[in-house]
Design an enzyme around this catalytic site. Structure first.
Site, short mmCIF file in Angstrom:
data_model
loop_
_atom_site.label_atom_id
_atom_site.label_comp_id
_atom_site.label_asym_id
_atom_site.label_seq_id
_atom_site.Cartn_x
_atom_site.Cartn_y
_atom_site.Cartn_z
CE LYS A 61 -24.13 -7.01 -8.38
NZ LYS A 61 -23.15 -5.95 -8.68
CE LYS A 121 -24.25 1.11 -8.12
NZ LYS A 121 -23.41 -0.10 -7.95
MG LIG Z 1 -22.21 -3.47 -5.84
#
Ligand SMILES: [Mg+2]
Length: 315
Positions: free
Chosen positions: A240, A144
């Site tokens: 997702k 990240k």
């Molecule tokens: Mg992502």
């Protein structure tokens, strides 16, 4: 069919820091449906980025739950609720109920690979986290990042994990200014894939240059309806269930994305093992799997999946 929904809070074992901010707990909404002595369970993670909260999701769900008693089915659900967390929890509860009713064990292999996420910390701390993950057998690290210290952080992790595949998730934090040079540098450093560098509203810029590494749409890709906009801008899509509004649309999205030449990533939000089990059947189709949401929890829902050596095990 009887149904109820409720919110749960699951404290994290350590803060989860991404470009959008830090989280210390996972807030999920659970749907239970019951008929014939069998209970089906679905879980979703409402996401503020998409205008969702546990309250808004429960508010969306409540009228639908009473319609279940009047015979609302999974197919009708798809047009009764827009794609998002609420529909995901209910769709997954209905699919779970159906699976148990038919006596199916589960669909898919008994384990799947998963990336290990490294959250935003100092370059040194990210390198330490990378070393630990590699010593545990992790084969793909997902970094990240925000807009700061990009090459410093990647270089530190690369030095700590020279043989590990690296992918990056900027969560919309970068700007088009300097993006081309940054992509070239990342490709030179051996980064294998870059997820959602720009805000979804700036996707058009991604048409402007040949990509030296594959770029994957996450915040820009929710359902099949998004695919036409992504062509020529992204090489991959991150599917997702919370964005697609359930496994039903997620399967259809996977089919169409592959038919249109996109590579697949399967992702998750901060969630319990319940949400990962629901996405499991899509696992074998994805080039990258990011299923480590439950590993961030101090304590997981029962029965927990088992995580180890870069894989997640059904039991
Ligand atoms: Mg992502």
């Amino acid at each position: 069919m009887l149904a109820r929904c409720y919110a749960e809070r699951w404290p994290l074992r350590t803060a989860f820091v991404i470009s959008r901010g830090a989280r210390t707990e996972a807030e999920v909404v659970v749907v239970e449906v019951k008929w014939g002595g069998i209970v089906g369970i679905g879980e979703c993670t409402p996401y503020a980025r998409y205008g969702e909260s546990p309250d808004s999701v429960m508010h969306q769900l409540e009228p639908l739950l009473s319609e279940l008693a009047a015979g609302l089915d999974k197919a009708q659900l798809q047009s009764r609720l827009q794609a998002g967390a609420a529909r995901n929890a209910l769709d997954c509860a209905l699919v779970d109920w159906e699976r148990k009713y038919k006596g199916d064990g589960f669909a898919g292999p008994d384990s799947l690979p998963t990336v290990q996420t490294l959250v935003i910390e100092s370059p040194e701390a990210m390198a330490d986290a990378a070393s630990v993950a590699v010593s545990q057998g992790v084969e793909v690290l997902k970094l990240k990042l925000d807009d700061q210290l990009v090459s410093e952080r990647v270089a530190a992790v690369r030095a700590a994990a020279p043989a590990t595949e690296l992918v990056i998730d900027a969560n919309e934090a970068w700007r088009s200014d300097g993006l081309i040079e940054r992509c070239e540098k990342l490709a030179e450093m051996g980064v294998a894939m870059l997820e959602q560098p720009l805000p979804a509203s700036d996707d058009e810029f991604l048409e402007a240059f040949p990509h030296p590494l594959p770029i994957c749409a996450d915040e820009s890709c929710h359902t099949r309806a998004d695919l036409p906009r992504l062509k020529g801008r992204y090489e991959m899509v991150n599917i997702k269930l919370d964005k697609a509004g359930g496994i039903t649309e997620a399967r259809a999205l996977a089919d169409q994305a592959v038919a249109e030449g996109f590579g697949l990533m399967l992702g998750c939000m901060l969630c319990t093992s319940r949400a990962i089990r629901a996405a499991w059947p899509l696992g074998p189709r994805a080039r990258y799997l990011d299923l480590d949401g439950p590993t961030w929890l101090a304590k997981d829902a029962e029965p927990p999946l088992r995580f180890g050596a870069g894989r997640v095990y059904w039991s």
